[in-house]
Write a protein that holds these residues in place. Structure first.
Motif, PDB file in Angstrom:
ATOM      1  N   LEU A  17     -21.196  78.560 -53.907  1.00  0.00           N
ATOM      2  CA  LEU A  17     -21.646  79.216 -52.871  1.00  0.00           C
ATOM      3  C   LEU A  17     -20.420  80.199 -52.281  1.00  0.00           C
ATOM      4  O   LEU A  17     -19.006  79.757 -52.397  1.00  0.00           O
ATOM      5  N   VAL A  18     -20.629  80.983 -51.450  1.00  0.00           N
ATOM      6  CA  VAL A  18     -19.525  81.794 -50.927  1.00  0.00           C
ATOM      7  C   VAL A  18     -19.651  81.478 -49.521  1.00  0.00           C
ATOM      8  O   VAL A  18     -20.393  82.203 -48.783  1.00  0.00           O
ATOM      9  N   TRP A  19     -18.691  80.698 -48.929  1.00  0.00           N
ATOM     10  CA  TRP A  19     -18.529  80.473 -47.630  1.00  0.00           C
ATOM     11  C   TRP A  19     -17.139  80.876 -47.009  1.00  0.00           C
ATOM     12  O   TRP A  19     -16.231  79.986 -47.112  1.00  0.00           O
ATOM     13  N   ARG A  20     -17.267  82.244 -46.958  1.00  0.00           N
ATOM     14  CA  ARG A  20     -15.713  82.680 -46.336  1.00  0.00           C
ATOM     15  C   ARG A  20     -15.824  82.904 -44.869  1.00  0.00           C
ATOM     16  O   ARG A  20     -14.653  83.131 -44.396  1.00  0.00           O
ATOM     17  N   ASP A  21     -16.925  82.881 -44.227  1.00  0.00           N
ATOM     18  CA  ASP A  21     -17.097  82.997 -42.789  1.00  0.00           C
ATOM     19  C   ASP A  21     -16.446  81.823 -41.944  1.00  0.00           C
ATOM     20  O   ASP A  21     -16.679  80.428 -42.544  1.00  0.00           O
ATOM     21  N   SER A  22     -15.787  81.890 -41.157  1.00  0.00           N
ATOM     22  CA  SER A  22     -14.981  81.045 -40.418  1.00  0.00           C
ATOM     23  C   SER A  22     -15.716  79.798 -39.822  1.00  0.00           C
ATOM     24  O   SER A  22     -15.499  78.876 -39.334  1.00  0.00           O
ATOM     25  N   ARG A  23     -17.182  80.406 -39.503  1.00  0.00           N
ATOM     26  CA  ARG A  23     -17.993  79.494 -38.871  1.00  0.00           C
ATOM     27  C   ARG A  23     -18.497  78.323 -39.769  1.00  0.00           C
ATOM     28  O   ARG A  23     -19.462  77.613 -39.275  1.00  0.00           O
ATOM     29  N   HIS A  24     -18.359  78.357 -40.873  1.00  0.00           N
ATOM     30  CA  HIS A  24     -18.558  77.279 -41.935  1.00  0.00           C
ATOM     31  C   HIS A  24     -17.573  76.203 -41.744  1.00  0.00           C
ATOM     32  O   HIS A  24     -17.608  75.064 -42.079  1.00  0.00           O
TER      33      HIS A  24
END
Ligand SMILES: [Zn+2]
Length: 99
Positions: A26-33
């Protein structure tokens, strides 16, 4: 194939992107993750995690990836997805991160 799980929440600004193929990351770069305030038990392994899916489900990124690999059919429904790809631009950085 009953996918009527389109429940509308009051706020859903966090749009998921592509669902990775089984075995892919998964690409979870957003800080909301990342929940800076609290760790909640991962819905898959039960261990505390500050990570959140797009639907704010507490889950380790690695657990979500394992789940996609283990449940490729259900994964297509979009429980876990990568972030939306950034808009194609000549320069990919420098966007102010307003709160
Ligand atoms: Zn986990």
């Amino acid at each position: 194939m009953t996918s009527r799980g389109r429940t509308k929440k009051e706020k859903q600004p966090f749009e998921p992107g592509l669902i990775p193929a089984p075995g892919h990351l998964l690409v979870w770069r957003d800080s909301r993750h990342f929940d800076h305030w609290q760790a909640l038990p991962c819905t898959l392994c039960g261990q505390p995690t500050p990570m959140r899916s797009h639907s704010e489900e507490p889950v380790h990124k690695a657990c979500a990836e394992d789940w996609i690999t283990a449940n490729p059919v259900e994964a297509r429904l979009g429980r876990f997805a990568s972030d939306l790809a950034p808009k194609p631009k000549s320069e990919s950085k420098g966007q102010g991160d307003h709160v």
